[in-house]
Design an enzyme around this catalytic site. Structure first.
Site, mmCIF file in Angstrom:
data_model
loop_
_atom_site.group_PDB
_atom_site.id
_atom_site.type_symbol
_atom_site.label_atom_id
_atom_site.label_comp_id
_atom_site.label_asym_id
_atom_site.label_seq_id
_atom_site.Cartn_x
_atom_site.Cartn_y
_atom_site.Cartn_z
ATOM 1 N N LYS A 173 0.863 -1.193 0.000
ATOM 2 C CA LYS A 173 0.000 0.000 0.000
ATOM 3 C C LYS A 173 0.891 1.233 0.000
ATOM 4 O O LYS A 173 1.529 1.549 1.004
ATOM 5 C CB LYS A 173 -0.917 0.051 1.227
ATOM 6 N N GLU A 233 9.985 1.889 10.480
ATOM 7 C CA GLU A 233 10.955 2.986 10.405
ATOM 8 C C GLU A 233 10.186 4.293 10.500
ATOM 9 O O GLU A 233 9.294 4.549 9.683
ATOM 10 C CB GLU A 233 11.772 2.902 9.116
ATOM 11 N N CYS A 251 13.030 12.003 6.655
ATOM 12 C CA CYS A 251 13.056 11.546 8.048
ATOM 13 C C CYS A 251 14.417 11.854 8.668
ATOM 14 O O CYS A 251 14.536 11.989 9.878
ATOM 15 C CB CYS A 251 12.745 10.057 8.112
ATOM 16 N N GLU A 263 8.750 16.502 15.514
ATOM 17 C CA GLU A 263 9.202 16.447 14.126
ATOM 18 C C GLU A 263 8.297 17.373 13.318
ATOM 19 O O GLU A 263 7.077 17.197 13.307
ATOM 20 C CB GLU A 263 9.089 15.011 13.586
HETATM 21 P P1 NAD Z 1 1.999 8.378 7.953
HETATM 22 O O1 NAD Z 1 2.331 7.611 9.171
HETATM 23 O O2 NAD Z 1 0.861 9.309 8.012
HETATM 24 O O3 NAD Z 1 1.677 7.384 6.751
HETATM 25 C C1 NAD Z 1 2.607 6.412 6.292
HETATM 26 C C2 NAD Z 1 1.837 5.320 5.568
HETATM 27 O O4 NAD Z 1 1.016 4.644 6.527
HETATM 28 C C3 NAD Z 1 0.887 5.844 4.490
HETATM 29 O O5 NAD Z 1 0.866 4.935 3.413
HETATM 30 C C4 NAD Z 1 -0.448 5.858 5.209
HETATM 31 O O6 NAD Z 1 -1.563 5.771 4.336
HETATM 32 C C5 NAD Z 1 -0.319 4.612 6.073
HETATM 33 N N1 NAD Z 1 -1.198 4.573 7.265
HETATM 34 C C6 NAD Z 1 -1.775 5.608 7.916
HETATM 35 N N2 NAD Z 1 -2.532 5.147 8.951
HETATM 36 C C7 NAD Z 1 -2.398 3.794 8.963
HETATM 37 C C8 NAD Z 1 -2.905 2.746 9.791
HETATM 38 N N3 NAD Z 1 -3.712 2.997 10.812
HETATM 39 N N4 NAD Z 1 -2.543 1.474 9.530
HETATM 40 C C9 NAD Z 1 -1.708 1.189 8.503
HETATM 41 N N5 NAD Z 1 -1.219 2.141 7.661
HETATM 42 C C10 NAD Z 1 -1.549 3.419 7.892
HETATM 43 O O7 NAD Z 1 3.338 9.122 7.497
HETATM 44 P P2 NAD Z 1 3.530 10.110 6.251
HETATM 45 O O8 NAD Z 1 3.005 11.442 6.622
HETATM 46 O O9 NAD Z 1 3.060 9.461 4.994
HETATM 47 O O10 NAD Z 1 5.132 10.152 6.155
HETATM 48 C C11 NAD Z 1 5.916 11.004 6.889
HETATM 49 C C12 NAD Z 1 6.516 10.305 8.094
HETATM 50 O O11 NAD Z 1 7.291 9.205 7.676
HETATM 51 C C13 NAD Z 1 7.470 11.192 8.867
HETATM 52 O O12 NAD Z 1 7.258 11.015 10.242
HETATM 53 C C14 NAD Z 1 8.838 10.665 8.468
HETATM 54 O O13 NAD Z 1 9.862 10.920 9.394
HETATM 55 C C15 NAD Z 1 8.560 9.211 8.330
HETATM 56 N N6 NAD Z 1 9.584 8.572 7.505
HETATM 57 C C16 NAD Z 1 10.468 7.722 8.109
HETATM 58 C C17 NAD Z 1 11.471 7.128 7.343
HETATM 59 C C18 NAD Z 1 12.453 6.177 7.955
HETATM 60 O O14 NAD Z 1 12.990 5.352 7.227
HETATM 61 N N7 NAD Z 1 12.730 6.243 9.247
HETATM 62 C C19 NAD Z 1 11.570 7.396 5.994
HETATM 63 C C20 NAD Z 1 10.659 8.268 5.419
HETATM 64 C C21 NAD Z 1 9.657 8.848 6.182
#
Ligand code: NAD
Length: 479
Positions: free
Chosen positions: A173, A248, A282, A380
Site C-alpha cells: 500500500k 521505520e 526523516c 518532528e
Molecule cells: P503516515 O504515518 O501518516 O503514513 C505512512 C503510511 O502509513 C501511508 O501509506 C499511510 O496511508 C499509512 N497509514 C496511515 N494510517 C495507517 C494505519 N492505521 N494502519 C496502517 N497504515 C496506515 O506518514 P507520512 O506522513 O506518509 O510520512 C511522513 C513520516 O514518515 C514522517 O514522520 C517521516 O519521518 C517518516 N519517515 C520515516 C522514514 C524512515 O525510514 N525512518 C523514511 C521516510 C519517512
C-alpha cells in the site's frame, strides 16, 4: 491514464466508493488524478493472490528471482526521466532529487538481485558423530508493505527488493499522493516478467486499507515506514497477532557544530541537511547545536545562505526548495512556525508562508534562542524549519543532541578526531556522521532509527534479509 491496482497480475480499478484528489503541490490547479480508493474486498483479493503465488515463487531459485529484480531495475533506468518528472509533479520534489531517487530505486533492486546469490546459511560443527549441521533461510510467506510519500519510489523499492528476492510475495500500500510513481514501480516488475500475484499494489487510505493489511492473518510480516503515531499502533497490532514487524519512523535530527569546524563546510552541511526536499526527509536536520565560539559566524552565514535559496517550481533546476507535499502538510508546518513564535523563539529568516494561489511553498525558516522544552525543539516538523541551540562544550552538545525521544540520524562538524569519536559513540541515533549532513543514506549500509525512531530490524544493506526470512537449523545424521 487511470489509477489502477495491480492484483494477481491484473490492472484493476480500485473498488471503493471513497476517492482521492491528487494535485501538483507546486501548482494546485494541475490535477494529477481524481481516483477511487480500494475497499476491503480489494485487500482480500490482493492477499489471496499473494498467498496463491507464494509457493511457486519460493520454489524458484534466488538467482532466478534476482534476475527479475535486475530486469525491473533496467526498466526503471530506461524510463528514469519520465518517472522523475512524474514524481516531481506528484510530490513537489526538486527534479534533480527525483532523478536521484529514481536511480537509487533501480540501484537498490540491483543490489538485492545480487544478494539473491549470497543468501547462504552457516555450516556448523556438530557435537554428535556423523551429524551435519547447517542453517538455511526460509521466506516468511506473504508480507504487507506500507510506505510514505516523501520517498514514494525508493522506500518501496528497499522493501520490495529484499522481500521478493528472499522468496516472499507482497501486498503493497503506497501513499495517496503519488499514485503514478507507485504504478511505475509495479509496471517495471510486470515488464520484468514477475509472475502474477507476487507483487500486489493496492491504493488506499491508511485507517482502513493500511489497517486491513496490518491486521490480515494471511500476511506473516509487516514492514512500515511513516510517522511515529501510526508506526507505534502498527507495531502493536501486528505484534498482537504475532506477525513479524518492522517500523521505520520519524526523526528530530541534530547537527552539532564545534568551534574547530570548517565554517563554510559546516554551513553547507546544514543547508543540505535541512532544506533539501523542503526538509521532508526523516533524516533532515531540524536542530543545529552550535558551540559558542562559532555560533555568531555560523548563524550569520547560515541565515544568509538560507535566505538566498531559491524557492519555487521544483521542475526548474534554478530552484533549491520546492513546495511541501500538500495542504495538510503545509498547514502543519506553518502551524509549527506560529507555535515557535508564540513560545518565544527568535525568527531569523523565513517564517510564515509565502503561499500563493499556485502552491504550498514555505520559505526556509530558521529560529534562534530555542529552549529545549519548546514544541519546535521536540516535535518532528517535517518541513524547511531549523531550530538553533547554543552550548559551551562537547558534552553539553551531546546532551542536547540526545535530549529527544527520536533517534534516527545525528551529525557533527569538527576537525578534532577525539570529539568526532566521542560524538559517534555517544549519539543516541541509528545513523551517526562526521562532517556530513544528517540526511543521506547509502543502499549497501543498514539504515534505521533507535529510541522512538525505529522498531525492529534495520532496513537496507544486508541485515534486512533477516527480517524477510526465518533462520532454520538443520541436523542430518549422514553416517
Ligand atoms: P503516515 O504515518 O501518516 O503514513 C505512512 C503510511 O502509513 C501511508 O501509506 C499511510 O496511508 C499509512 N497509514 C496511515 N494510517 C495507517 C494505519 N492505521 N494502519 C496502517 N497504515 C496506515 O506518514 P507520512 O506522513 O506518509 O510520512 C511522513 C513520516 O514518515 C514522517 O514522520 C517521516 O519521518 C517518516 N519517515 C520515516 C522514514 C524512515 O525510514 N525512518 C523514511 C521516510 C519517512
Amino acid at each position: 491514464m487511470n489509477v489502477v491496482n495491480f492484483i494477481a497480475g491484473q490492472r484493476v480499478a480500485p473498488g471503493g466508493s471513497r476517492r482521492h484528489l491528487a494535485v501538483n503541490p507546486a501548482r494546485t490547479t494541475d490535477l494529477i488524478a481524481d481516483y477511487a480508493l480500494s475497499n476491503i474486498a480489494d485487500v482480500e483479493a490482493a492477499v489471496s493472490a499473494a498467498r496463491k503465488a507464494a509457493p511457486a515463487w519460493a520454489a524458484q531459485t534466488p538467482g532466478a528471482r534476482g534476475e527479475i529484480l535486475r530486469k525491473a531495475a533496467e526498466a526503471i533506468r530506461v524510463r528514469l526521466e519520465p518517472i522523475a518528472q512524474q514524481m516531481t509533479r506528484e510530490v513537489g520534489k526538486p527534479l534533480e532529487e527525483s532523478r536521484g531517487e529514481t536511480l537509487y530505486s533501480a540501484r537498490v533492486l540491483e543490489f538485492y538481485a545480487a544478494e539473491g546469490l549470497r543468501l547462504g546459511g552457516e555450516n556448523l560443527p556438530s557435537g554428535r558423530a556423523g551429524v551435519v549441521a547447517f542453517t538455511t533461510r526460509k521466506p516468511l510467506g506473504s508480507v504487507g508493505l506500507i510506505t510514505p510519500w516523501n520517498f514514494p519510489m525508493s522506500i518501496a523499492a528497499w522493501k520490495i527488493g529484499p522481500a521478493l528476492v528472499t522468496g516472499n510475495t507482497a501486498v503493497w500500500k503506497p501513499c495517496l499522493q503519488a499514485p503514478f510513481t507507485s504504478m511505475a514501480l509495479a509496471e517495471a516488475f510486470a515488464e520484468a516478467g514477475l509472475p502474477a500475484g507476487v507483487l500486489n499494489l493496492v491504493h488506499g487510505d491508511g485507517f482502513d486499507i493500511g489497517q486491513a493489511i496490518v491486521d490480515h492473518p494471511g500476511l506473516a510480516g509487516i514492514s512500515f515506514t511513516g510517522s511515529q503515531k501510526v508506526g507505534f499502533a502498527v507495531h502493536q497490532a501486528a505484534s498482537n497477532r504475532r506477525a513479524k514487524v518492522q517500523c521505520e519512523l520519524g526523526g528530530k535530527n541534530p547537527l552539532v557544530v564545534l568551534d574547530d569546524a570548517d565554517l563554510d563546510a559546516a554551513v553547507t552541511t546544514a543547508i543540505e541537511g535541512a532544506f533539501r526536499n523542503a526538509g521532508q526527509k526523516c533524516t533532515a536536520t531540524s536542530r543545529v547545536i552550535l558551540q559558542r565560539g562559532i555560533r555568531q559566524a555560523f548563524t550569520s552565514k547560515f541565515v544568509a545562505r538560507a535566505k538566498a535559496l531559491s524557492v519555487g517550481d521544483p521542475a526548474d533546476p534554478a530552484n533549491f526548495v520546492g513546495p511541501v507535499v500538500d495542504e495538510k502538510q503545509y498547514d502543519k508546518v506553518v502551524g509549527y512556525i506560529r507555535t515557535g513564535l508564540k513560545e518565544g523563539a527568535t525568527l531569523l529568516c523565513g517564517g510564515d508562508s509565502r503561499r500563493n494561489t499556485e502552491g504550498y511553498f514555505v520559505e526556509p525558516t530558521v529560529f534562534d534562542n530555542v529552549a529545549p522544552d519548546m514544541t519546535i525543539a521536540r516535535d518532528e516538523i517535517f518541513g524547511p524549519v531549523v531550530a538553533l541551540f547554543a552550548v559551551d562544550t562537547l558534552d553539553e552538545a551531546i546532551a542536547v543532541a540526545n535530549d529527544t525521544e527520536h533517534g534516527l540520524s545525528a551529525s557533527i562538524c569538527t576537525t578534532n578526531l577525539l570529539s568526532a569519536h566521542a560524538f559517534v559513540t555517544q549519539a543516541e541515533s541509528g545513523v551517526a556522521s562526521v562532517n556530513l549532513p544528517t540526511a543521506g543514506v547509502e543502499l549497501q549500509a543498514p539504515f534505521g532509527g533507535t529510541k522512538a525512531s525505529g522498531l525492529g530490524v534495520k532496513e537496507q544493506g544486508r541485515p534486512v534479509l533477516d527480517f524477510y526470512t526465518e533462520l532454520r537449523t538443520v541436523y542430518m545424521k549422514v553416517a
